[in-house]
Motif scaffolding. Structure first.
Motif, PDB file in Angstrom:
ATOM      1  N   PRO A  78       0.825  -1.213   0.000  1.00 26.58           N
ATOM      2  CA  PRO A  78       0.000   0.000   0.000  1.00 26.58           C
ATOM      3  C   PRO A  78       0.858   1.262   0.000  1.00 26.58           C
ATOM      4  CG  PRO A  78      -0.571  -1.436   1.851  1.00 26.58           C
ATOM      5  CD  PRO A  78       0.609  -2.039   1.174  1.00 26.58           C
ATOM      6  N   GLU A  79       0.284   2.316  -0.537  1.00 21.72           N
ATOM      7  CA  GLU A  79       0.946   3.620  -0.503  1.00 21.72           C
ATOM      8  C   GLU A  79       1.146   4.029   0.954  1.00 21.72           C
ATOM      9  OE1 GLU A  79       1.456   6.005  -3.146  1.00 21.72           O
ATOM     10  OE2 GLU A  79       0.969   4.508  -4.659  1.00 21.72           O
ATOM     11  N   VAL A  80       2.147   4.857   1.194  1.00 19.80           N
ATOM     12  CA  VAL A  80       2.425   5.330   2.543  1.00 19.80           C
ATOM     13  C   VAL A  80       1.188   6.013   3.118  1.00 19.80           C
ATOM     14  CG1 VAL A  80       3.790   6.966   3.907  1.00 19.80           C
ATOM     15  CG2 VAL A  80       4.913   5.503   2.215  1.00 19.80           C
ATOM     16  N   PRO A 123       8.748   5.137  -3.554  1.00 15.67           N
ATOM     17  CA  PRO A 123       9.703   5.687  -4.519  1.00 15.67           C
ATOM     18  C   PRO A 123      10.518   6.856  -3.945  1.00 15.67           C
ATOM     19  CG  PRO A 123       7.427   5.869  -5.345  1.00 15.67           C
ATOM     20  CD  PRO A 123       7.370   5.219  -4.004  1.00 15.67           C
ATOM     21  N   LYS A 124      10.058   7.445  -2.852  1.00 19.09           N
ATOM     22  CA  LYS A 124      10.815   8.541  -2.229  1.00 19.09           C
ATOM     23  C   LYS A 124      12.110   8.031  -1.606  1.00 19.09           C
ATOM     24  CE  LYS A 124       7.139  11.784  -1.398  1.00 19.09           C
ATOM     25  NZ  LYS A 124       6.541  12.703  -0.447  1.00 19.09           N
ATOM     26  N   ASP A 175       2.849  16.180   2.614  1.00 17.83           N
ATOM     27  CA  ASP A 175       2.897  15.683   1.230  1.00 17.83           C
ATOM     28  C   ASP A 175       2.991  14.157   1.190  1.00 17.83           C
ATOM     29  OD1 ASP A 175       5.517  16.310   2.354  1.00 17.83           O
ATOM     30  OD2 ASP A 175       6.350  15.632   0.437  1.00 17.83           O
ATOM     31  N   ASP A 176       3.323  13.533   2.309  1.00 15.34           N
ATOM     32  CA  ASP A 176       3.431  12.072   2.355  1.00 15.34           C
ATOM     33  C   ASP A 176       2.115  11.381   2.679  1.00 15.34           C
ATOM     34  OD1 ASP A 176       6.176  11.701   1.765  1.00 15.34           O
ATOM     35  OD2 ASP A 176       6.662  12.479   3.757  1.00 15.34           O
ATOM     36  N   TYR A 177       1.120  12.137   3.141  1.00 18.69           N
ATOM     37  CA  TYR A 177      -0.139  11.472   3.475  1.00 18.69           C
ATOM     38  C   TYR A 177      -1.366  12.093   2.827  1.00 18.69           C
ATOM     39  CZ  TYR A 177      -0.958  15.023   7.133  1.00 18.69           C
ATOM     40  OH  TYR A 177      -1.146  16.196   7.803  1.00 18.69           O
TER      41      TYR A 177
END
Length: 178
Positions: A78-80, A123-124, A175-177
């Motif tokens: 899953p995405e962060v 990817p970060k 920006d991460d969530y």
């Protein structure tokens, strides 16, 4: 009597379905080979993981031996932001009900481990998530692979402090969530 039985049937059916749905795994009683069991599965209750979980160097996820949410084979991590949203939902629960404490602590642990895996796969890159990754890894190391309820209860403060520190870090990185 028949009328009462007819009225009770839908209620009973709904209760069975809700119980099945809330566990996330239906009738799962044992993890798939090579997978850690989820805290929602009955087989996970009162069971410990291997005494020495695989190290991050030998495990691609770095969480081998720790419970994680099982994904379908070949499914992406899953995405962060999605893993973080699931972790945030634990703020609506706690150990106030003794019968719920084991479930809650396993849930926090599983959600932190899922977020760890999402951050490692992002990817970060792991450098971006160095703070929360090291905090979660330190928590995993402190647990020593013992996922029994008594050990989780003993480390309850560590689990909740880790969740809080990761939450604080994430709040500083919207920006991460979002």
């Amino acid at each position: 009597m028949r009328s009462a039985a007819r009225r009770a049937t839908p209620v009973l059916l709904a209760a069975v379905l809700l119980t099945s749905c809330s566990s996330g795994h239906g009738d799962a009683t044992a993890p798939a080979p090579g997978k850690a069991s989820s805290p929602a599965t009955p087989a996970a209750a009162g069971r410990s993981a291997p005494a020495s979980p695989a190290s991050p160097e030998t495990s691609p996820s770095g969480t081998a031996g720790y419970p994680t949410t099982e994904a379908a084979p070949g499914a992406a991590v899953p995405e962060v932001r999605d893993a973080f949203a699931v972790l945030q939902a634990t703020y609506n629960d706690g150990c106030t009900n003794p019968g719920n404490c084991e479930y809650f602590l396993n849930r926090v642990l599983t959600n932190l481990n899922d977020l760890y895996n999402s951050m490692k796969a992002s990817p970060k890159g792991t450098g971006h998530f160095a703070g929360p990754l090291s905090r979660i890894r330190a928590m995993q190391d402190a647990l020593g692979g013992d996922l029994s309820f008594p050990n989780l209860k003993r480390h309850q403060k560590l689990l909740l402090d880790t969740r809080e520190e990761v939450n604080t870090w994430m709040q500083d990185h919207p920006d991460d969530y979002r």
